[in-house]
Design an enzyme around this catalytic site. Sequence first.
Site, mmCIF file in Angstrom:
data_model
loop_
_atom_site.group_PDB
_atom_site.id
_atom_site.type_symbol
_atom_site.label_atom_id
_atom_site.label_comp_id
_atom_site.label_asym_id
_atom_site.label_seq_id
_atom_site.Cartn_x
_atom_site.Cartn_y
_atom_site.Cartn_z
ATOM 1 N N ARG A 521 7.499 -2.009 3.898
ATOM 2 C CA ARG A 521 6.579 -2.182 5.022
ATOM 3 C C ARG A 521 7.149 -1.594 6.310
ATOM 4 O O ARG A 521 6.406 -1.032 7.130
ATOM 5 C CB ARG A 521 6.258 -3.672 5.198
ATOM 6 C CG ARG A 521 5.150 -3.957 6.182
ATOM 7 C CD ARG A 521 4.838 -5.447 6.198
ATOM 8 N NE ARG A 521 4.110 -5.874 5.009
ATOM 9 C CZ ARG A 521 2.786 -5.828 4.895
ATOM 10 N NH1 ARG A 521 2.057 -5.360 5.878
ATOM 11 N NH2 ARG A 521 2.200 -6.234 3.800
ATOM 12 N N GLU A 554 7.043 -8.100 -1.920
ATOM 13 C CA GLU A 554 5.811 -8.881 -1.852
ATOM 14 C C GLU A 554 5.184 -8.953 -3.246
ATOM 15 O O GLU A 554 5.328 -8.045 -4.056
ATOM 16 C CB GLU A 554 4.827 -8.266 -0.850
ATOM 17 C CG GLU A 554 5.391 -8.229 0.572
ATOM 18 C CD GLU A 554 4.403 -7.670 1.584
ATOM 19 O OE1 GLU A 554 3.182 -7.658 1.272
ATOM 20 O OE2 GLU A 554 4.829 -7.244 2.661
ATOM 21 N N GLU A 565 -4.708 -2.135 2.891
ATOM 22 C CA GLU A 565 -3.747 -2.369 3.970
ATOM 23 C C GLU A 565 -2.750 -1.219 4.072
ATOM 24 O O GLU A 565 -2.338 -0.846 5.171
ATOM 25 C CB GLU A 565 -3.004 -3.682 3.767
ATOM 26 C CG GLU A 565 -2.055 -3.965 4.932
ATOM 27 C CD GLU A 565 -1.553 -5.390 4.976
ATOM 28 O OE1 GLU A 565 -0.835 -5.712 5.940
ATOM 29 O OE2 GLU A 565 -1.872 -6.169 4.066
ATOM 30 N N ASP A 622 -9.339 3.732 9.745
ATOM 31 C CA ASP A 622 -9.625 3.598 11.172
ATOM 32 C C ASP A 622 -9.139 4.848 11.897
ATOM 33 O O ASP A 622 -8.180 4.823 12.661
ATOM 34 C CB ASP A 622 -8.934 2.344 11.722
ATOM 35 C CG ASP A 622 -9.309 2.078 13.168
ATOM 36 O OD1 ASP A 622 -10.353 2.598 13.610
ATOM 37 O OD2 ASP A 622 -8.557 1.374 13.861
ATOM 38 N N HIS A 833 -8.760 -13.043 -0.745
ATOM 39 C CA HIS A 833 -8.434 -12.002 -1.713
ATOM 40 C C HIS A 833 -9.145 -10.736 -1.237
ATOM 41 O O HIS A 833 -10.332 -10.533 -1.504
ATOM 42 C CB HIS A 833 -8.919 -12.389 -3.115
ATOM 43 C CG HIS A 833 -8.252 -13.594 -3.678
ATOM 44 N ND1 HIS A 833 -6.880 -13.718 -3.754
ATOM 45 C CD2 HIS A 833 -8.766 -14.747 -4.198
ATOM 46 C CE1 HIS A 833 -6.570 -14.880 -4.303
ATOM 47 N NE2 HIS A 833 -7.693 -15.539 -4.577
ATOM 48 N N CYS A 835 -8.921 -7.812 -2.176
ATOM 49 C CA CYS A 835 -9.348 -6.908 -3.248
ATOM 50 C C CYS A 835 -10.807 -7.146 -3.618
ATOM 51 O O CYS A 835 -11.525 -6.222 -3.985
ATOM 52 C CB CYS A 835 -8.493 -7.102 -4.491
ATOM 53 S SG CYS A 835 -6.730 -7.065 -4.179
#
Length: 867
Positions: A521, A554, A565, A622, A833, A835
């Site tokens: 990350r 994670e 993400e 974005d 969730h 997903c």
Amino acid sequence: AETHILTPCCTPTSNYRKRAAAKHLIERYYHQLTEGCGNELCSNSWCASSAGFRRMDNNAAAVKALELYKVNAKLCDPHPSKKVTASTYLESSTHSNRKINHQDINSVRDNFKDVSYLTEEKVFEILDICGENEDYSPLIRVIGRVFSSADGLVQSFRRSKPHTKEELKSLQGKDEDKDEDEKEAASCSATAMEDDSPTSSSSSRLGEGSSGENDVQKLAPDEVSVDIEAVRRVYERLLSNEKIEAAFLNALVYLSPNVECDLTYHNVYSRDPNYLNLFVIVMENSNLHSPEYLEIALPQFCKAMSKLPLAAQAKLARLWSHYSAEQMRRMVETFQQLITYKVISNEFNSRNLVNDDDAVVAATKCLKIVYYANVLGGDLDMEHNEEEDEEPIPESSELTLQELLGEERRNKKGPRVDPLETELGIRTNDCRRPLIPFEEFVNEPLNEVLEMDKDYTFFKVETENKFSFMTCPFSLNAVTKNLGLYYDNRIRMYSERRITVLYSLVQGQQLNPYLRLKVRRDHIIDDALVRLEMIAMENPADLKKQLYVEFEGEQGVDEGGVSKEFFQLVVEEIFNPDIGMFTYDERTKLFWFNASSFENEGQYTLIGIVLGLAIYNNCILDVHFPMVVYRKLMGKKGTFRDLADANPVLYQSLKELLEYEGSVEEDMMITFQISQTDLFGNPLMYDLRENGDKIPVTNENRKEFVAQYSEYMLNKSIEKQFKAFRRGFHMVTNESPLKYLFRPEEIELLICGSRNLDFLALEETTEYDGGYNRDSRIIKEFWETLHSFGEEQKRLFLQFTTGTDRAPVGGLGKLKMIIAKNGPDTDRLPTSHTCFNVLLLPEYGSKEKLRERLLKAITYAKGFGML
């Protein structure tokens, strides 16, 4: 009424006298039947003045007059009360002769039987006769005969051969010199001319006494030989009469099957290009979309029209491109009305496909011709095209294996091109602004009943017996097209996965069937871009595998949410102005390529790959680019008009320069040398032309200055960066139908999603699980709370629940969010969730607690863990 009498052979003089005498007698019988002798006490049963006489119309009177002449029936003498002298009777006879020549239906009707084609004058002549006699049956019969005959219609309403330029100048010059009397005489002379040649029409004759303006219109390219203006005048006069209107309807029912047969089996258009005239004439009927036509006539006509060969369709499109927006819209509404009518009057489903409805398919094919006419008639930019990549995108090393296994890569040359587009030499993206908006070609009822999985199958397999609406993407909305693209991407992913498995069996090596990225990350850019760069160099086909992202440390399993993400974080890093790859305009809130960036071309290639992967994996990013970036991705260069949103300040300055009414050279003192600032604020000079600093901008060359300035800002200055960016994008999308299906503004919608966040639409489509329903207390309080949030808080909620703060294509109503119960009242935060767009919501005891817990969850949420 002129009547031809067969007499024994004799001298010409005596023959003429006998005909004249017979004609005179028949006229007397006719007037006796229609006007009478004037004697109220007349006892002649065949005189209109007798008491028992039954009135008859002019048509019947003409027939009866001929019969009375043959039997030498009694003729009344004019009664003294009428005070008719021999001279006045002869004058009346001469006048009635002229009148009957135009009005005696009997003999004219004989001529009508010989009418095999129509001109404007012929129609109005018959119409006037019918109007005076209040009997329109002769005209109805003629229309029925001509409009139901392909040959008759093709020969009708012909215009004259176009004048040469020299003739036009001469004609216009003469017209300007004519006084009113001369013009009137010329007009009368032209109208009086009787020419029954099929190649001569009303406008050709009337045009000789007109201003010549219509003749200029005849010189339009690709115009057919039919006089369209004459056809419009005829329809305008006739369609107001219901009985005559019905004749057009019935004639079309008889005409269409024969036309379809001619085009399908007899190759009639190649033998006579004027065959196209009948389609032009029929399409001018402004009542085509009325309910009477929708059941039989219009569907049959569309089926016939859809059989036109490609060259004929192109010619029609070119012709219609000269129509006004109002005329174009009328044709669009005609075909859209038929499609909508058929869709709502049938129950289409997976067993009864709309693709099998001949009328809908034919109308859509016809609508395609109008669509390209709309593009041709719009604001075109045919010149400014991006150059193709010099080096082709490398093929996968698996290609040979695929061929060995009979799995040749599909669509090696990229997406298909519509044949009509090729025939016309135009692309949709060449059109800046169409004559009428593209949205008017989309049929929403059709989109609702279209089974896209089946339609996509027909599109890919290219079965000749099955029609795919994806071959007419203008009729589909962005949501439907996006679904087609989704199927294409998924099938390609499965194909790559299958090929990888087969490759592993042959080579004996264990290969990954997914595009797997494992990233940290805190080092997401380094990890992701290095991995993608290796894949792009070694085997670009791996980019077409399904993306699978794993964040180190994670536990989240990527079923779509982790990828969302990942893209969000990558975009945030890449477009950070501190990195310097893109510049950010505070006024427009848009990013642009940094012309003086220190990053190498490979970095921009990787950015293009990320954008391509986002589309390929159905993720929304974005990113904020001006529209010109998407136009450039689709093959069009930026021009002055694109500066309006890319750099509005510069655009306004250049616009004022173009509109300046004074002396540009003396008042502004600018040259063909411009300045820019680099990353550190240092000025950089650039010559738009050689020795540009010595060439002043003048009123004469300012357009060239503006064009070259725009070319530099939007194309030349960022050429290296954009080519690399586009190359990366095409590495992922080169085999996709993306370019075929979508326009630039729709590409932006695919990548960025909708900026319009309609949470009421989201509420309408949200589903509930675990014990909740629409009427649950907590659910009502949840929506009241969410609607009270500010714009930024709503975006955070979307990010928390779905993995992105943008609405998908089609808006939030297409999101399909689920709210599930996650236990009784508790201090735990809501979870999600991403997903599957599922919000797990505990049944909090109060509205205040719900608001507090929800705000905390969406504000501080980051990372993935197992519950």
